[in-house]
Design a protein around this motif. Structure first.
Motif, PDB file in Angstrom:
ATOM      1  N   ARG A 258       0.830  -1.209   0.000  1.00 38.40           N
ATOM      2  CA  ARG A 258       0.000   0.000   0.000  1.00 38.40           C
ATOM      3  C   ARG A 258       0.863   1.256   0.000  1.00 38.40           C
ATOM      4  O   ARG A 258       0.585   2.215  -0.728  1.00 38.40           O
ATOM      5  CB  ARG A 258      -0.924  -0.010   1.221  1.00 38.40           C
ATOM      6  N   LEU A 259       1.910   1.251   0.829  1.00 37.28           N
ATOM      7  CA  LEU A 259       2.813   2.399   0.852  1.00 37.28           C
ATOM      8  C   LEU A 259       3.474   2.571  -0.511  1.00 37.28           C
ATOM      9  O   LEU A 259       3.558   3.698  -1.035  1.00 37.28           O
ATOM     10  CB  LEU A 259       3.875   2.220   1.945  1.00 37.28           C
ATOM     11  N   GLY A 260       3.941   1.481  -1.087  1.00 38.56           N
ATOM     12  CA  GLY A 260       4.562   1.563  -2.398  1.00 38.56           C
ATOM     13  C   GLY A 260       3.616   2.120  -3.450  1.00 38.56           C
ATOM     14  O   GLY A 260       4.010   2.929  -4.298  1.00 38.56           O
ATOM     15  N   GLN A 289       6.295   7.647   6.931  1.00 42.18           N
ATOM     16  CA  GLN A 289       5.379   6.508   6.868  1.00 42.18           C
ATOM     17  C   GLN A 289       6.135   5.185   6.914  1.00 42.18           C
ATOM     18  O   GLN A 289       5.675   4.216   7.535  1.00 42.18           O
ATOM     19  CB  GLN A 289       4.541   6.596   5.583  1.00 42.18           C
ATOM     20  N   ALA A 290       7.291   5.138   6.249  1.00 48.19           N
ATOM     21  CA  ALA A 290       8.104   3.923   6.304  1.00 48.19           C
ATOM     22  C   ALA A 290       8.602   3.670   7.722  1.00 48.19           C
ATOM     23  O   ALA A 290       8.617   2.528   8.204  1.00 48.19           O
ATOM     24  CB  ALA A 290       9.284   4.036   5.339  1.00 48.19           C
ATOM     25  N   CYS A 329      10.317   0.512  -1.551  1.00 47.99           N
ATOM     26  CA  CYS A 329       9.656   1.768  -1.207  1.00 47.99           C
ATOM     27  C   CYS A 329      10.650   2.927  -1.179  1.00 47.99           C
ATOM     28  O   CYS A 329      10.369   4.017  -1.708  1.00 47.99           O
ATOM     29  CB  CYS A 329       8.949   1.641   0.144  1.00 47.99           C
ATOM     30  N   TYR A 330      11.811   2.704  -0.572  1.00 46.27           N
ATOM     31  CA  TYR A 330      12.816   3.773  -0.541  1.00 46.27           C
ATOM     32  C   TYR A 330      13.289   4.115  -1.954  1.00 46.27           C
ATOM     33  O   TYR A 330      13.506   5.289  -2.289  1.00 46.27           O
ATOM     34  CB  TYR A 330      13.998   3.352   0.321  1.00 46.27           C
ATOM     35  N   TYR A 334      13.013   8.016  -3.814  1.00 48.63           N
ATOM     36  CA  TYR A 334      14.137   8.816  -4.282  1.00 48.63           C
ATOM     37  C   TYR A 334      14.285   8.798  -5.794  1.00 48.63           C
ATOM     38  O   TYR A 334      15.179   9.456  -6.340  1.00 48.63           O
ATOM     39  CB  TYR A 334      15.438   8.311  -3.633  1.00 48.63           C
ATOM     40  N   TRP A 335      13.419   8.066  -6.482  1.00 46.47           N
ATOM     41  CA  TRP A 335      13.548   7.915  -7.920  1.00 46.47           C
ATOM     42  C   TRP A 335      13.524   9.242  -8.689  1.00 46.47           C
ATOM     43  O   TRP A 335      14.362   9.456  -9.588  1.00 46.47           O
ATOM     44  CB  TRP A 335      12.461   6.978  -8.442  1.00 46.47           C
TER      45      TRP A 335
END
Length: 461
Positions: A258-260, A289-290, A329-330, A334-335
């Motif tokens: 969900r976070l992703g 959130q992470a 997710c990280y 940062y992408w």
């Protein structure tokens, strides 16, 4: 955010990379195709042993079946033989996956040697028999049918056939989409066993299909549908101690998905790369959130705590998977910054953001690339549902590091041991190179790029 997207960056124009992933997959080695498989099963391999392997290597990561029902299906098959119905198809898929495990290939010179083994031919025999029964399932939309198509996808992923696996996950998800009508919501009959199985298989199919869809880039005409079911699946009745931690892992994995998806929705819907100053604030929110997700984990899944006790191997495996999803997710967070840093040459074209903030996020993006490779190294030579996705994510990280290494302006932002990390990816790709044409192609490209660099930075060592 896949390998082909990275290779389309101008920094790689001089090496003319092959961006046709589907073409590479469709021209894969004969090891995946034209196998002469019969339905002669090895009766010396006990069905209970195959089930045990399946439960230990597949079920614990995808709790979408009822163990009691599986035993009942096995009992029926002993009395009546393998039929042409859904439960027989499910049994055959369980035996196929059980025949594959344990999945470690590290003792072999490369992964392709497995394909000449009796173990592989046994698993293909079961899968071939299951395939012959799937046609009867196409017009049905029950839980059992969804389970069959999902497990078929898992088997195809474990044997590095991602395009074929995606088709199975799509069919499984289509079965799940038919579970509910507007009048019958997932909130209804929450205590029913069937309802809980519906929720579990729905979520699992959703996650598996989405992961492959993003990687294969099979949705090219419109923005990806990243919506997800609003509910969390309910736990099965009477959780035993081992199954309880599996269920916590399952819910933690869903929360990370969900976070992703929230991050991806922001990046693609808000076009964050056009305003990195706004993206900076949003990224800080995603980082929080992470951190909240990490704090919410039960003690047994504490990512920094050592795994001890009787279940240490299981807990270690579950935490290993969660760490990989957290890195996903990280990387998404940062992408936009690494894309801007690599592809914008002049200050006028760089979106408004302070140099210090930009450098900090770019460095974080590159550190995630190294961490992904290093943390996945222990799983480089294992065959499982996520092997191909691991190959793709680690290779993508290697290409991002190589892209940054080719630009003088990013030299000081390169993390420690980045070159060593890329060399580890080379070793990984060499091991799997004969399994799929895309692996072999990316291996050659990584080797070419690595050989073309000169290294004066001690941090590369």
């Amino acid at each position: 955010m896949n390998i082909e997207g990275v290779l389309s960056w101008a920094v790689f124009d001089d090496v003319s990379p092959n961006l046709d992933l589907k073409g590479l997959l469709n021209s894969s080695h004969g090891a995946n195709q034209n196998l002469s498989i019969t339905a002669d099963f090895d009766e010396q391999v006990a069905e209970e042993e195959l089930l045990s392997r399946f439960m230990n290597n597949v079920f614990i990561y995808n709790p979408v079946l009822e163990e009691a029902k599986i035993h009942r299906y096995m009992r029926d098959a002993r009395f009546n033989g393998i039929g042409w119905d859904a439960q027989s198809c499910l049994l055959l898929l369980i035996y196929a996956l059980g025949s594959l495990g344990p999945f470690e290939n590290g003792t072999q010179p490369d992964a392709s040697s497995f394909r000449s083994s009796p173990q592989f031919r046994q698993s293909e025999s079961y899968f071939s028999a299951a395939q012959k029964r799937m046609g009867h399932l196409l017009c049905r939309t029950g839980v059992l049918e969804a389970q069959c198509f999902f497990l078929a996808g898992v088997y195809l992923m474990a044997t590095l056939r991602p395009m074929e696996a995606w088709k199975m996950f799509v069919q499984a998800l289509a079965c799940c989409q038919a579970f509910y009508t507007e009048k019958e919501s997932p909130e209804a009959d929450r205590e029913g066993i069937e309802q809980k199985l519906r929720q579990s298989i729905y979520w699992t199919c959703f996650k598996s299909e989405l992961e492959l869809r993003l990687e294969l880039n099979v949705s090219e005409t419109s923005i990806w549908d990243l919506t997800y079911p609003a509910f969390f699946p309910s736990p099965p009745e009477g959780l035993r101690s081992q199954r309880e931690i599996v269920w916590y892992f399952y819910l933690a994995e869903i929360a990370l998905r969900r976070l992703g998806n929230r991050i991806l929705n922001y990046i693609y819907d808000s076009k964050a790369t056009s305003s990195l100053s706004n993206a900076s604030e949003s990224t800080q929110g995603f980082e929080q959130q992470a951190a909240d997700w990490i704090r919410s984990l039960p003690q047994a899944l504490d990512l920094d705590a050592p795994s001890i006790g009787e279940e240490s191997d299981l807990h270690h495996s579950l935490k290993f998977i969660l760490k990989g999803h957290l890195l996903d997710c990280y990387e998404m967070m940062y992408w936009p910054f690494i894309v801007a840093a690599v592809n914008y040459d002049t200050p006028e074209r760089t979106p408004t953001i302070t140099n210090d903030t930009m450098d900090a996020f770019v460095h974080k993006a590159l550190v995630v690339c190294v961490e992904r490779i290093e943390k996945n190294e222990q799983g480089f030579f294992y065959r499982h549902h996520g092997t191909w996705l691991m190959l793709r994510s680690c290779t993508r990280s290697a290409f991002v590091l190589l892209a940054a290494a080719r630009l003088e302006k990013l030299t000081l932002l390169m993390p420690d041991r980045w070159r060593q990390a890329v060399e580890k990816v080379v070793d990984m790709l060499r091991f799997w190179r004969r399994e799929s044409r895309d692996v072999e192609d990316r291996l050659r490209l990584v080797e070419t790029l690595l050989a073309g660099l000169t290294f004066n930075d001690p941090r590369a060592l």
